[in-house]
Design a protein around this motif. Sequence first.
Motif, mmCIF file in Angstrom:
data_model
loop_
_atom_site.group_PDB
_atom_site.id
_atom_site.type_symbol
_atom_site.label_atom_id
_atom_site.label_comp_id
_atom_site.label_asym_id
_atom_site.label_seq_id
_atom_site.Cartn_x
_atom_site.Cartn_y
_atom_site.Cartn_z
ATOM 1 N N ILE A 116 0.866 -1.190 0.000
ATOM 2 C CA ILE A 116 0.000 0.000 0.000
ATOM 3 C C ILE A 116 0.898 1.234 0.000
ATOM 4 C CG2 ILE A 116 -1.745 1.286 1.299
ATOM 5 C CD1 ILE A 116 -2.691 -1.370 2.452
ATOM 6 N N LYS A 118 2.616 4.619 0.725
ATOM 7 C CA LYS A 118 2.524 5.551 1.834
ATOM 8 C C LYS A 118 1.966 6.898 1.396
ATOM 9 C CE LYS A 118 7.312 7.217 1.321
ATOM 10 N NZ LYS A 118 8.626 7.360 1.990
ATOM 11 N N ILE A 120 -0.649 7.559 -0.092
ATOM 12 C CA ILE A 120 -2.096 7.691 0.147
ATOM 13 C C ILE A 120 -2.346 8.513 1.406
ATOM 14 C CG2 ILE A 120 -4.190 6.375 0.718
ATOM 15 C CD1 ILE A 120 -3.252 4.195 -1.133
ATOM 16 N N GLY A 121 -1.414 8.478 2.330
ATOM 17 C CA GLY A 121 -1.556 9.269 3.549
ATOM 18 C C GLY A 121 -1.568 10.764 3.316
ATOM 19 N N LEU A 129 -11.340 4.332 2.408
ATOM 20 C CA LEU A 129 -10.198 3.641 1.818
ATOM 21 C C LEU A 129 -10.531 2.156 1.846
ATOM 22 C CD1 LEU A 129 -7.379 3.497 0.643
ATOM 23 C CD2 LEU A 129 -6.436 3.651 2.952
ATOM 24 N N LEU A 140 1.344 -2.006 6.937
ATOM 25 C CA LEU A 140 0.525 -0.801 6.790
ATOM 26 C C LEU A 140 1.401 0.427 6.994
ATOM 27 C CD1 LEU A 140 -2.649 -1.847 8.820
ATOM 28 C CD2 LEU A 140 -2.504 -1.546 6.345
ATOM 29 N N GLU A 143 2.046 6.452 7.522
ATOM 30 C CA GLU A 143 1.495 7.696 6.975
ATOM 31 C C GLU A 143 -0.024 7.674 6.849
ATOM 32 O OE1 GLU A 143 5.748 7.491 5.895
ATOM 33 O OE2 GLU A 143 4.063 6.079 5.891
ATOM 34 N N LEU A 144 -0.643 6.474 6.824
ATOM 35 C CA LEU A 144 -2.101 6.427 6.770
ATOM 36 C C LEU A 144 -2.725 7.062 8.004
ATOM 37 C CD1 LEU A 144 -2.832 2.850 5.331
ATOM 38 C CD2 LEU A 144 -2.582 5.012 4.106
ATOM 39 N N LEU A 147 -4.672 10.442 7.904
ATOM 40 C CA LEU A 147 -5.987 10.579 7.272
ATOM 41 C C LEU A 147 -7.030 10.905 8.337
ATOM 42 C CD1 LEU A 147 -5.754 7.525 4.837
ATOM 43 C CD2 LEU A 147 -5.345 9.938 4.317
ATOM 44 N N LEU A 150 -10.761 10.243 7.586
ATOM 45 C CA LEU A 150 -11.155 8.898 7.175
ATOM 46 C C LEU A 150 -12.301 8.388 8.043
ATOM 47 C CD1 LEU A 150 -10.077 6.951 4.974
ATOM 48 C CD2 LEU A 150 -8.949 5.698 6.823
ATOM 49 N N LEU A 153 -11.785 2.301 7.009
ATOM 50 C CA LEU A 153 -10.582 1.661 6.470
ATOM 51 C C LEU A 153 -10.850 0.176 6.376
ATOM 52 C CD1 LEU A 153 -7.554 1.618 5.669
ATOM 53 C CD2 LEU A 153 -7.044 1.288 8.095
ATOM 54 N N PHE A 168 -2.382 5.158 13.742
ATOM 55 C CA PHE A 168 -3.805 5.058 13.419
ATOM 56 C C PHE A 168 -4.654 5.720 14.502
ATOM 57 C CE2 PHE A 168 -4.193 1.351 10.182
ATOM 58 C CZ PHE A 168 -3.198 1.934 9.410
#
Length: 945
Positions: A116, A118, A120-121, A129, A140, A143-144, A147, A150, A153, A168
Motif C-alpha cells: 500500500i 505511503k 495515500i496518507g 479507503l 501498513l 502515513e495512513l 488521514l 477517514l 478503512l 492510526f
Amino acid sequence: MPTLRIHGYAFAVSSCFIIIVAASQTHPSEVNALIDIKRSLIDPTDNLRNWNSGDPCMAKWTGVSCSDTEEADGYFHVQELYLMNMNLSGSLAPQLGQLSQLKILSFLWNNLTGTIPKEIGNIASLELLLLSGNKLSGSLPDELGKLSNLNRLQVDENRLSGPIPESFANMVNVKHLHMNNNSFSGQLPSKLSNLSNLLHLLVDNNKLSGYLPSEFSMLETLRILQLDNNNFSGSGIPSTYANLTRLVKLSLRNCSLQGAIPDFSSIANLSYLDLSRNQFTGQIPTNKLAENMTTIDISNNQLNGSIPPTFIYPHLQKLSMENNLLSGSIPASMWQNVAANSTDKLTINLQNNSLLDVLGNLNPSANVILRLYGNPICNASNIESIGQYCAPDGDEDYEVAQNPTNPTTLCPIQNCQADYEYVPFSPVPCFCAAPLRIGYRLKSPSFAYFLPYINSFELYITESLKLDYYQLSIDDAWEEGHRITMRLKLFPSFNDPNHKFNASEVQRIIAIFASWKFPSNHFFGPYEFLNYTLLGPYASDSKSSKSSIDRGVLVAVLIAAAAFIIATSAIIILLLVIRRGKYQRMISKKTPGASIKLDSVKELTFRELALATNNFCSSTIVGHGGYGNVYRGTLSGGTVVAIKRAAKDSLQGQKEFLTEIALLSRIHHRNLVSLIGYCDEEEEQMLVYEFMPNGTLRDWISGKSEEAKLRQNFGMGLKIAKGAAKGILYLHTEANPPIFHRDIKASNILLDSKLTAKVADFGLSLLAPYEEGSGTKYLSTVVKGTPGYLDPEYVSTHKFTHKSDVYSLGVVFLEILTGMQPISRGKHIVNEVNVACRSGMIYSIIKSRMGSYPSDCLDKFLTLALSCCQDSPEDRPSMLDVVRELEDMVAMLPESDDSITLDNSDEMVSSSSLGSNAAREDQHKYAFVSGSNLVSGVIPTVVPR
C-alpha cells in the motif's frame, strides 16, 4: 467544487467493458497521476480504456460522471475512484497520493499485489479507503495515520503483515477499522483508545500477540469488537471492558485468553458473546446478561461449577458450553420459554462436561436442539427419553436460510419471458420483472441463525434503498466462518411499465451499496458488497451504453463541453422521471390508491391536506408569496408541515410540476428546507415542506417574535448568515444539475427551532443553465426576483449567473447588520451603507440591538457584504469564498452558542454604545475590497454538506 467520479465494476456479461476517462479540464497533475495509476494495473479483460481521452462525463455505472461548477483553479478534481471486482492485477501506484481532493478510493475484490503506497496518507480529504479482497502484502504505512477525515478503512482479506501502526490513533473520525484475515502481528496499540468515534473494530484471523489493552474500555461508541483467532499470550479480558456499555457484539474466540470471565451484565445492548476455545477458568458469572442475547458461546474452556439458573433469554438462539468442567444440574428453564414456531430455534450444547441431572422437566419443544453427549446424565436410567439427546454431534451447526414458502408457486409455469422472473410477493399476482442481482455478505452479525431475522433484514435493506418490501427476495444465504453470504434479488415496482429498473435506478442502487450509505444497524453488523450481475435487459442496456460511448468519445473530444453533457444527462433523467410520473399519474386516476414514487417524497391527497389545515382555514395561513398562500398544517402522523398552495394563476402544467418535484426530491442539505410531499389533483398543486417554527430571517431582523428579541445579537446573526451561505453553496456546487436560486431574500431564509438557517423557495421557476463558448454559465431569462435584491448586471443584461445569487445574499448580510429594508423611501440599502462608509458614519446605521461583538468580526462581515454587492460580477467573491470567510469569522467568536459577552478589552465593541461617536468611527472606515482580497490567513476546509 468540481468533482470527477471514476467508477468501474465487473459485470457478469462477457461483452461488456468499462470506459474510464479523465476530463480535459481535470487538473494536469491529476491527469498525469491517473495515467500512471492505469499503467501500474494489469487489466486482462480490457476493462480500462481511454482513461485520458478528454470526454468529461460518462454514465456513472459504465464509466465516469462529473459535475461542472466553477472553482478557483478552474479544474475538475477526482473525488471518487471505484475500480471494484474487475479482475485487475498489478500494483497500487504512489501517484494515488496526487489526487488531492479524493474522498473515496476503492479497489475492492481484485488481484492486486505489492504494498500500500505511503503516499495515500497525503490525501487529507479521503473518507473511504477500501482495499479488501486483494493480495496486497507488506506492512501498513504509518502515513495512513494522517488521514484525519477517514471514516472507513478496509484492508481485510489480503496478505498484509507487521504491526498495526500506533499512528492510526490519529484517525480521529474513523468509525470502521476492518483489518481481519491478514497476518498482522505484535501488540494491539493501546492508543487506538483515542478513536472516540470508533464503531466497529474487526482484527480477527491475524497473528496478534501481547495483551488486550485495558484502555479499550474508553471506546464509548464501540459496538462490535471482533478479535477471534489471535494469540494474546495467556492474558485475560480486562474487567473494565464491562464499561463498553454500547457494545452489541464481543467475539474473542480462540485467542489464548486465561483467567476468569468478567461480569458483562452491565452491557445493556449486548446480543452476541463468543469466548470459546480459550483457557478461561473459574465459574460462570451468575448475573444475568442483556435480555436480547442471541448467542452465548463459552465452549472449549476450563470452566467449573454449576450452570447459573439465570440463563433464561427470550431471544437466545445458541448456548454453547461444551468441553468444560461444569457439574451439577441442568436448569430446564433455559429452553422452556422457546416458542414452538417455524423460525425460532435454540441450540443448547452441553457435551463433554460432568452434568448429573435436569432441574425441572425434560420436555424441550421441537425447535430446541439439546446435546448432552459425554455427561454422566446420559447414563441415568431414571430420566425418560434421555437417550435421544445423548448422541454425539459435531461442533458447529450452520444453516442455509431461505425465504418462506413462495406464493409464485401458484403461478403458471414459464409464463415470464427469458431473464424475467415472478416477483415473489408482488401485490399484483404473477407479476414478471427483471431482477437486479447483488452479492452481499454480513461480516459480523450478532446472531447465530439468520432465519428468524430475515423479515427484519429485508425491511432494513428495502427501507435503506427506498424500495417497497416486496421488491427484495433473498435467493439463499449460507454461513461461512461466522459470516453470512447471500444473493439478493431486487425487483422493479409493479407500477413500472417496462418491468425493469432504468439506468438511473441501477446507478442509484449500486451507489448506495458501494458507498456504504446504508444507515447503521449494528445488530446486522458491517456488510460487504461483493458484486452485482447484469443479465437479460440490463446486459443489453450495458451493450448499448458501450457502443454509444465508443462513438461518443471522439465526438466529445472534438465538440463537447463538460456542462453541455451534464445538462443533457439531466434533461434525459428528468424526461424519464416525467414519463414515469405521467404513466403512474394515469394509473393513479384509474386505480384508487396507486401513487407515483419519487425518492422519499410522499404523494398526499387534497383531503389529507384539507384535514391538516382545518379545510385551509385562514387562521392557519403563515405566509403569502407570488406562488400562493402558505399554511401551517399537522399531518395524520403528527408531523407539523408548511403547505404551499398554488394560487389559480400560478398553476403549472403537470409535466413542469412533476419535474420540479423530481428536482426537489434529490436535494438534501441541513441548510435547505426539506420537501416532504406534494399534492397534484386536478386544479390543485401544493408543495409540503418541513415547518420552520421561528419564521423568516426578516422576522428575526425586525424582532417580531420574543425568541428573536432574546437571541438577536451579532453572533447569532453571523451564524445565520453562514448557514444560509452554506445552503446556497450546496445549490451552486453539489446539486446536479447546479441550481441558481434567483430569489434570495431575508423572507426566503427560514429559521428552525434552534435558529438554524434554512433556505427556501430554491425550486420554484428554475431553468437549467447552459454555457457560452467562453465557459461562463448563465441563465438568459426575463428578469425575475424581488426589487432591492436584484443584481444590477442581471437587470441590464438579463443574464443570471451564480454571482447574481452572491449579490442578493450580500444584501441580506447588510439587512442583518443594519436592520434596514432593501429599499426604503426610494433609497437602496447598498447605496446607504456605501455612503455611510465613505463618510465614516457606518456605526450610526448598525443596529443598536446587535449586542456586543469583536470589532474585527464586524469589520470582516461588513467588508464581505459590500464585496458581494459590487456592481461588477467579476469583483464579487464566489459562494465558496463567502462560506470560507464566514467560517473564519465564526471561529473568531468567543466560546458561546449565540451571544458575545462584553469585556474590558479593546477588541470588543458594543453597537449600542457607538452612536455617532466620531472618534470611534474613524477607527473603522471601510474601503471597497474586491472578492480576490477576501481570503487571508489559513482558511478552514469547507464541506458543503
